[in-house]
Design a protein around this motif. Structure first.
Motif, PDB file in Angstrom:
ATOM      1  N   CYS A   3      -1.020   2.736  10.196  1.00 39.90           N
ATOM      2  CA  CYS A   3      -1.808   3.912   9.223  1.00 39.90           C
ATOM      3  C   CYS A   3      -1.607   3.335   7.631  1.00 39.90           C
ATOM      4  O   CYS A   3      -0.784   3.001   7.201  1.00 39.90           O
ATOM      5  N   TYR A   5      -1.817   5.676   5.295  1.00 42.99           N
ATOM      6  CA  TYR A   5      -0.998   6.748   4.736  1.00 42.99           C
ATOM      7  C   TYR A   5       0.556   6.685   4.577  1.00 42.99           C
ATOM      8  O   TYR A   5       1.107   6.718   3.670  1.00 42.99           O
ATOM      9  N   CYS A   6       0.965   6.284   5.906  1.00 37.55           N
ATOM     10  CA  CYS A   6       2.280   6.361   6.199  1.00 37.55           C
ATOM     11  C   CYS A   6       2.871   4.900   6.814  1.00 37.55           C
ATOM     12  O   CYS A   6       4.134   4.896   7.070  1.00 37.55           O
ATOM     13  N   ASN A   8       2.953   3.809   9.661  1.00 34.08           N
ATOM     14  CA  ASN A   8       3.391   3.849  11.026  1.00 34.08           C
ATOM     15  C   ASN A   8       2.267   2.814  11.827  1.00 34.08           C
ATOM     16  O   ASN A   8       1.198   2.783  11.806  1.00 34.08           O
ATOM     17  N   CYS A  31      -3.101   8.986  13.445  1.00 30.82           N
ATOM     18  CA  CYS A  31      -1.770   8.474  13.396  1.00 30.82           C
ATOM     19  C   CYS A  31      -1.235   9.834  13.976  1.00 30.82           C
ATOM     20  O   CYS A  31      -0.990  10.602  13.266  1.00 30.82           O
ATOM     21  N   CYS A  38       1.927  10.635  10.658  1.00 33.35           N
ATOM     22  CA  CYS A  38       1.460  11.830   9.811  1.00 33.35           C
ATOM     23  C   CYS A  38       0.723  12.746  10.058  1.00 33.35           C
ATOM     24  O   CYS A  38       0.090  13.585   9.597  1.00 33.35           O
TER      25      CYS A  38
END
Ligand SMILES: [Zn+2]
Length: 167
Positions: A3, A5-6, A8, A31, A38
């Motif tokens: 991901c 953003y995070c 993951n 995700c 997130c």
């Protein structure tokens, strides 16, 4: 695919679509929050890897920067911006992708460059063509320049053909 953003690593594909030209696939991913992600969504694009077949018989992945490195040299001292070079690289890659072949001979990469470079800057074009086509003498330059001139003087309308001044 992690991901963005995070970070993951447990992301899921929601939807896959072939892009209009058929040369790429877009995937909508999530995700998933229920597995510790997130919950955000993002899109990835999968494209065919273009390969360049060199004269030696070796192959290497197509790289836009590398493809236009010769153009960059030919444009030295010419009023050509980085933006225009990047654009030319994009045009060349698009043209090669449109051909639909996964493996492209190095000389075809050069061929794909000639057209757009001529539009961009005629001096840079002549320099690039002299290397690419291995010009051997001033005559080769003169021939190429004659072609450029001839094509530039093609009249826009048939009327100009008959009303051309004689002297
Ligand atoms: Zn995430």
């Amino acid at each position: 695919m992690h991901c963005p953003y995070c970070r993951n690593t447990d992301t899921r594909v929601l939807d896959s679509r072939v892009a209009d030209d058929g040369g790429s696939i877009r995937r909508r991913r999530t995700c998933p929050a229920d597995t510790g992600g997130c919950g955000k969504r993002f899109t990835t694009v999968e494209q065919m890897q273009l390969t360049v077949l060199k004269r030696s018989g070796a192959t290497e992945p197509f790289a836009r920067d590398k493809a236009i490195s010769g153009v960059r040299k030919a444009c030295k001292g010419r009023p050509v911006t980085e933006d225009q070079l990047a654009h030319l690289g994009q045009d060349v890659e698009d043209a090669l992708r449109l051909s639909g072949a996964a493996e492209i001979p190095a000389n075809e990469v050069g061929l794909a460059i000639l057209g757009p470079l001529r539009e961009l800057d005629e001096v840079a074009y002549l320099r690039f063509a002299s290397v690419y086509r291995a010009f051997e003498s001033a005559d080769d330059f003169e021939d190429e320049i004659a072609i450029l001139r001839a094509e530039r003087q093609v009249p826009d309308s048939p009327a100009e053909l008959t009303s051309a001044p004689s002297g």
